[in-house]
Design an enzyme around this catalytic site. Sequence first.
Site, PDB file in Angstrom:
ATOM      1  N   TYR A  54      21.218  -3.388 -36.887  1.00  0.00           N
ATOM      2  CA  TYR A  54      21.542  -4.763 -36.727  1.00  0.00           C
ATOM      3  C   TYR A  54      22.288  -4.928 -35.147  1.00  0.00           C
ATOM      4  O   TYR A  54      22.316  -5.816 -34.564  1.00  0.00           O
ATOM      5  CB  TYR A  54      22.081  -5.659 -37.391  1.00  0.00           C
ATOM      6  CG  TYR A  54      21.351  -5.774 -38.877  1.00  0.00           C
ATOM      7  CD1 TYR A  54      20.240  -5.321 -39.054  1.00  0.00           C
ATOM      8  CD2 TYR A  54      22.018  -6.492 -40.075  1.00  0.00           C
ATOM      9  CE1 TYR A  54      19.472  -5.584 -40.360  1.00  0.00           C
ATOM     10  CE2 TYR A  54      21.488  -6.692 -41.113  1.00  0.00           C
ATOM     11  CZ  TYR A  54      20.154  -6.320 -41.548  1.00  0.00           C
ATOM     12  OH  TYR A  54      19.755  -6.213 -42.735  1.00  0.00           O
ATOM     13  N   HIS A 112      18.693   2.425 -45.568  1.00  0.00           N
ATOM     14  CA  HIS A 112      18.101   1.272 -44.876  1.00  0.00           C
ATOM     15  C   HIS A 112      16.500   1.030 -45.187  1.00  0.00           C
ATOM     16  O   HIS A 112      15.913   0.298 -45.367  1.00  0.00           O
ATOM     17  CB  HIS A 112      18.119   0.874 -43.420  1.00  0.00           C
ATOM     18  CG  HIS A 112      18.027  -0.516 -43.144  1.00  0.00           C
ATOM     19  ND1 HIS A 112      18.718  -0.782 -41.746  1.00  0.00           N
ATOM     20  CD2 HIS A 112      17.480  -1.605 -43.677  1.00  0.00           C
ATOM     21  CE1 HIS A 112      18.374  -2.225 -41.554  1.00  0.00           C
ATOM     22  NE2 HIS A 112      17.841  -2.834 -42.757  1.00  0.00           N
TER      23      HIS A 112
END
Length: 288
Positions: A54, A112
Amino acid sequence: MASVLHDHFTLANGVEIPKIGFGTWMIEDNGKAAQAVREAIEVGYRHIDTAEAYGNEAGVGEGVRSSGVDRKDVFVTTKLRAEYKDYEGAKQAIDESLKTLDLGYIDLMIIHSPKPWAKFGEEEHFFEGNLEAWKALEEAHDAGKIRAIGVSNFQQVDLQNIIDHSATLPVVDQVLAHIGNTPFDLIDYARERNILVEAYSPFGHGDMLNNADIQRIAERNGVSVTQLAVRYLLQQDLLPLPKASSIDHMRQNADVDFVISDEDMAQLRDVTKQRYSDANRKFPVYQS
């Protein structure tokens, strides 16, 4: 403070995790991320979700440190980049996240994705690479750097690979789950193995808000579509991770102290698979 913000699930390793989290995906500016985290904590959120990918770990860490709330009272999740499928790369990335967050330790760190994002739709499962990354997470966990470890976007076959070859089992699988796209088989599989399922994009990245069937059920319950969406997940013992662009929306998303009837829940489970807008199809998880 909404009562749900006081509630916790207990992970398989005994660590308590708040039942609702605040998501920070697509808040790429660290200053804005810090502000959003401070506001979320002010509202009462005690679970913040970020990821190395992110690009806002520094802002999230700053937001937690400057919130005025003790570090031990805020649960912080981050994610190991999907591209790290080797032990050394994963080990270095874990230490980088610890340094960037600057919170002393990480409450939960998860892989992830089982596949690098560029290969998300391909058949290869990267079994060996995921075991290498998992080994690095296990060592960081054993060293006290991370309180709990898990995965994200893992399907049954990917979870089974970790289960079959590792001493430490994942305590969490964070997946795309919302009304109109709830992976019931995967949820049942995880639950049978004491793996908590977290639901990211609980609003279908916004596309769900325009669904007329969902709107009618929300109106019948006297709540917004977003409140209905969060409550739908909680009633199935899933952990929602809503995002919000304002304090008012943060409060509304957590104001879910109502109960959806069995009849309405059955209708929501049967909602036709959510269609995503073209704008969202640039993200691999929305391409199906």
